[in-house]
Design a protein around this motif. Sequence first.
Motif: not given
Ligand code: SIN
Length: 215
Positions: A133, A208, A124, A122, A206, A189
């Motif tokens: 979710h 992830n 951001y 991911n 960011r 989360h």
């Molecule tokens: C996710 O729940 O897919 C990503 C969580 C995050 O970006 O910290």
Amino acid sequence: MTLPLFDADSPPRTEPLAPGAVVLRAFAREQAPALLADLRQVVAQAPWRHLVTPGGYRMSVAMTNCGALGWVSDERGYRYDPADPESGRPWPAMPAPLATLAREAAASAGFEGFVPDACLINRYDAGARLSLHQDKDERDMRAPIVSVSLGVPAVFLFGGARRADPVRRIELRHGDVVVWGGPARLSYHGVAPVKAATHPLLGEQRINLTLRRAG
Ligand code: SIN
Ligand code: FE2
């Protein structure tokens, strides 16, 4: 805003989050430059894209995947797909050091033998967010989720098994790893809108990495 110096200097440590969930502070920090070099190769083969939710919304987070399975969303729903729908080709292989890091993080959190087959990546940019979710598209809920944060900080939202449960807000910084499994595996989360900031390795982004046993 630039990051305060203590971010780069604080020692690794484990913070309990909930039964079955921990934050491993700075766990991935030393390996981060090498991970980012591997990720650039992944993104060259499977470029960033903004997926559409089944409800028709374009996600603010840009995504791609590596590993045998990749998480995708479109008007038909959420699913794991062995091929990148954009190219029709298999997702790029999961870099071995990333799989090893995830296995070691899981073991430090008490989940031995974690072998991820999917890594959702991911990105951001400032303002991007991820609403609350559960990760529940995986076949076997016995494996934990391992989530590696890189680049600018973000506020991680971590609730309970029900959407209405109270939500904790935890700042995740470059190199932090969150692991949740067992009694916490289906915890809700999300990520609060990411504030504009600059990180020495990732600029204004960011990234992830969410490692899972999906198939
Ligand atoms: C996710 O729940 O897919 C990503 C969580 C995050 O970006 O910290
Ligand atoms: Fe998630």
